[in-house]
Design a protein around this motif. Structure first.
Motif, PDB file in Angstrom:
ATOM      1  N   THR A  38       0.820  -1.203   0.000  1.00 34.11           N
ATOM      2  CA  THR A  38       0.000   0.000   0.000  1.00 34.11           C
ATOM      3  C   THR A  38       0.857   1.258   0.000  1.00 34.11           C
ATOM      4  N   ALA A  39       1.972   1.204   0.724  1.00 34.43           N
ATOM      5  CA  ALA A  39       2.864   2.358   0.774  1.00 34.43           C
ATOM      6  C   ALA A  39       3.568   2.595  -0.557  1.00 34.43           C
ATOM      7  N   ARG A  40       3.586   1.569  -1.416  1.00 37.36           N
ATOM      8  CA  ARG A  40       4.305   1.684  -2.692  1.00 37.36           C
ATOM      9  C   ARG A  40       3.353   1.908  -3.867  1.00 37.36           C
ATOM     10  N   GLU A  41       2.235   1.166  -3.870  1.00 40.19           N
ATOM     11  CA  GLU A  41       1.323   1.234  -5.008  1.00 40.19           C
ATOM     12  C   GLU A  41       0.460   2.492  -4.933  1.00 40.19           C
ATOM     13  N   ASN A  42       0.062   2.969  -6.089  1.00 38.35           N
ATOM     14  CA  ASN A  42      -0.806   4.135  -6.169  1.00 38.35           C
ATOM     15  C   ASN A  42      -2.278   3.760  -6.307  1.00 38.35           C
ATOM     16  N   GLY A  43      -2.544   2.602  -6.903  1.00 34.62           N
ATOM     17  CA  GLY A  43      -3.920   2.180  -7.113  1.00 34.62           C
ATOM     18  C   GLY A  43      -4.376   1.169  -6.075  1.00 34.62           C
ATOM     19  N   THR A  44      -5.588   0.671  -6.281  1.00 37.94           N
ATOM     20  CA  THR A  44      -6.147  -0.327  -5.381  1.00 37.94           C
ATOM     21  C   THR A  44      -5.750  -1.718  -5.836  1.00 37.94           C
ATOM     22  N   PHE A  45      -5.829  -2.668  -4.920  1.00 33.94           N
ATOM     23  CA  PHE A  45      -5.588  -4.071  -5.274  1.00 33.94           C
ATOM     24  C   PHE A  45      -6.361  -4.956  -4.315  1.00 33.94           C
ATOM     25  N   ASP A  46      -6.698  -6.144  -4.785  1.00 37.01           N
ATOM     26  CA  ASP A  46      -7.509  -7.094  -4.024  1.00 37.01           C
ATOM     27  C   ASP A  46      -6.769  -8.394  -3.740  1.00 37.01           C
ATOM     28  N   PHE A  47      -5.684  -8.645  -4.470  1.00 39.53           N
ATOM     29  CA  PHE A  47      -4.925  -9.882  -4.301  1.00 39.53           C
ATOM     30  C   PHE A  47      -3.437  -9.541  -4.189  1.00 39.53           C
ATOM     31  N   ILE A  48      -2.713 -10.412  -3.515  1.00 38.46           N
ATOM     32  CA  ILE A  48      -1.268 -10.246  -3.395  1.00 38.46           C
ATOM     33  C   ILE A  48      -0.605 -11.613  -3.491  1.00 38.46           C
ATOM     34  N   GLN A  49       0.573 -11.632  -4.090  1.00 35.57           N
ATOM     35  CA  GLN A  49       1.335 -12.869  -4.262  1.00 35.57           C
ATOM     36  C   GLN A  49       2.783 -12.611  -3.866  1.00 35.57           C
ATOM     37  N   LEU A  50       3.395 -13.608  -3.211  1.00 31.62           N
ATOM     38  CA  LEU A  50       4.773 -13.497  -2.765  1.00 31.62           C
ATOM     39  C   LEU A  50       5.638 -14.512  -3.490  1.00 31.62           C
ATOM     40  N   ARG A  51       6.881 -14.121  -3.687  1.00 34.16           N
ATOM     41  CA  ARG A  51       7.901 -15.012  -4.227  1.00 34.16           C
ATOM     42  C   ARG A  51       9.142 -14.862  -3.357  1.00 34.16           C
ATOM     43  N   VAL A  52       9.666 -15.998  -2.887  1.00 36.90           N
ATOM     44  CA  VAL A  52      10.795 -15.994  -1.960  1.00 36.90           C
ATOM     45  C   VAL A  52      11.969 -16.677  -2.645  1.00 36.90           C
ATOM     46  N   ARG A  90      10.695 -19.993  -4.461  1.00 37.73           N
ATOM     47  CA  ARG A  90       9.366 -20.474  -4.053  1.00 37.73           C
ATOM     48  C   ARG A  90       8.308 -19.437  -4.401  1.00 37.73           C
ATOM     49  N   LEU A  91       7.334 -19.850  -5.190  1.00 35.76           N
ATOM     50  CA  LEU A  91       6.241 -18.981  -5.594  1.00 35.76           C
ATOM     51  C   LEU A  91       4.991 -19.364  -4.813  1.00 35.76           C
ATOM     52  N   LEU A  92       4.480 -18.431  -4.031  1.00 32.97           N
ATOM     53  CA  LEU A  92       3.295 -18.687  -3.224  1.00 32.97           C
ATOM     54  C   LEU A  92       2.034 -18.396  -4.026  1.00 32.97           C
ATOM     55  N   PRO A  93       0.904 -18.960  -3.635  1.00 33.97           N
ATOM     56  CA  PRO A  93      -0.340 -18.702  -4.386  1.00 33.97           C
ATOM     57  C   PRO A  93      -0.854 -17.284  -4.141  1.00 33.97           C
ATOM     58  N   TRP A  94      -1.795 -16.887  -4.985  1.00 28.77           N
ATOM     59  CA  TRP A  94      -2.444 -15.589  -4.797  1.00 28.77           C
ATOM     60  C   TRP A  94      -3.321 -15.644  -3.547  1.00 28.77           C
ATOM     61  N   TRP A  95      -3.242 -14.594  -2.740  1.00 27.83           N
ATOM     62  CA  TRP A  95      -4.062 -14.499  -1.534  1.00 27.83           C
ATOM     63  C   TRP A  95      -5.012 -13.329  -1.657  1.00 27.83           C
ATOM     64  N   LYS A  96      -6.261 -13.581  -1.288  1.00 28.76           N
ATOM     65  CA  LYS A  96      -7.266 -12.520  -1.249  1.00 28.76           C
ATOM     66  C   LYS A  96      -7.034 -11.679  -0.003  1.00 28.76           C
ATOM     67  N   VAL A  97      -6.973 -10.371  -0.163  1.00 26.27           N
ATOM     68  CA  VAL A  97      -6.780  -9.453   0.960  1.00 26.27           C
ATOM     69  C   VAL A  97      -7.865  -8.401   0.921  1.00 26.27           C
ATOM     70  N   THR A  98      -8.009  -7.728   2.055  1.00 20.54           N
ATOM     71  CA  THR A  98      -8.931  -6.585   2.103  1.00 20.54           C
ATOM     72  C   THR A  98      -8.469  -5.511   1.136  1.00 20.54           C
ATOM     73  N   ARG A  99      -9.393  -4.905   0.433  1.00 19.21           N
ATOM     74  CA  ARG A  99      -9.005  -3.917  -0.577  1.00 19.21           C
ATOM     75  C   ARG A  99      -8.153  -2.819   0.037  1.00 19.21           C
ATOM     76  N   HIS A 100      -7.007  -2.589  -0.546  1.00 26.21           N
ATOM     77  CA  HIS A 100      -6.081  -1.561  -0.080  1.00 26.21           C
ATOM     78  C   HIS A 100      -5.952  -0.471  -1.139  1.00 26.21           C
ATOM     79  N   GLY A 101      -5.480   0.665  -0.690  1.00 25.37           N
ATOM     80  CA  GLY A 101      -5.254   1.764  -1.617  1.00 25.37           C
ATOM     81  C   GLY A 101      -6.519   2.585  -1.817  1.00 25.37           C
ATOM     82  N   LYS A 102      -6.397   3.541  -2.731  1.00 26.33           N
ATOM     83  CA  LYS A 102      -7.513   4.437  -3.030  1.00 26.33           C
ATOM     84  C   LYS A 102      -7.779   4.423  -4.513  1.00 26.33           C
TER      85      LYS A 102
END
Length: 245
Positions: free
Chosen positions: A196-210, A233-245
């Motif tokens: 959220t501190a980096r992105e300018n738009g909204t998003f509903d899903f997040i994915q991590l890669r380690v 390691r690629l993790l699956p997409w996770w649904k998160v609470t809508r962030h951003g504006k």
């Protein structure tokens, strides 16, 4: 008659004589039946403040007792009580009051982990917009380097969240226990807040890669070759609470 005459001759009446006789025998307590002692009542605000203060002290003592008891059951050897109330103990201890003994038996890291994240947003027309990967570890590292007083959040929060996720999931990215589900939610919330501190738009899903890299050898043995990844390691997409504006 002589006493009376003596008193009259001396200019003192009988009432004065009686008063002198009483005074010679010692101090006389005087009672005032009409005077009543009225107890002073505290104002209503003061009484409410005292009642609230007592209640706060009792609650703090109760919470402190429960906290010490649950942490003790967590660090104590397995017993009937700790096994029976294991879900309650784990829900209280993890992730904020976790206990470990690494201070006394340190286990230095033999690898470096690079945690990257990307977000996705579903538009009104159903199209999915995916952001590029950005390095969460690099953001934390930049907050630590050249900082004489780095925060605990920048140093350990993301690293400890990933360690807790691996401990509860292993090599499988499916949450089979309540603690695994909690650690997954904890990790996704941290990543979402950083995104959220980096992105300018909204998003509903997040994915991590380690990406796990070995610690390079010191000196000339390392050379100029970058270390080969030990794990990607690629993790699956996770649904998160809508962030951003």
């Amino acid at each position: 008659m002589r006493k009376t005459g003596y008193a009259v001759a001396s200019g003192i009446d009988s009432a004065d004589v009686k008063e002198i006789q009483h005074s010679e025998s010692g101090p006389v307590e005087q009672e005032f039946p009409d005077a009543t002692v009225v107890p002073t009542k505290l104002p209503r605000g003061t009484r409410a403040l005292k009642c609230g203060l007592r209640t706060t002290v009792v609650l703090c003592l109760a919470v402190s007792f429960v906290h010490v008891l649950l942490v003790f059951l967590h660090v104590a050897p397995a017993n009937t009580v700790s096994k029976r109330y294991s879900p309650l103990i784990n829900a209280w201890v993890y992730p904020f009051f976790e206990q470990n003994w690494r201070l006394f038996a340190p286990d230095p890291e033999s690898v470096n982990r690079q945690i990257l994240a990307r977000t996705a947003h579903t538009g009104p027309d159903g199209s999915v917009q995916v952001s590029p990967w950005f390095d969460l570890t690099a953001v934390d590292r930049s907050a630590v380097v050249h900082n004489p007083f780095p925060s605990h959040t920048a140093q350990n929060m993301l690293r400890r969240a990933w360690a807790g996720y691996v401990d509860s999931h292993g090599g499988d990215d499916k949450a089979h226990t309540e603690r695994a589900l909690m650690m997954q939610k904890y990790l996704s919330n941290i990543a979402a807040d950083r995104a959220t501190a980096r992105e300018n738009g909204t998003f509903d899903f997040i994915q991590l890669r380690v990406v796990t890299l070995p610690v390079p050898a010191a000196g000339s043995e390392a050379g100029n070759r970058p270390p080969a990844p030990v794990e990607n390691r690629l993790l699956p997409w996770w649904k998160v609470t809508r962030h951003g504006k």
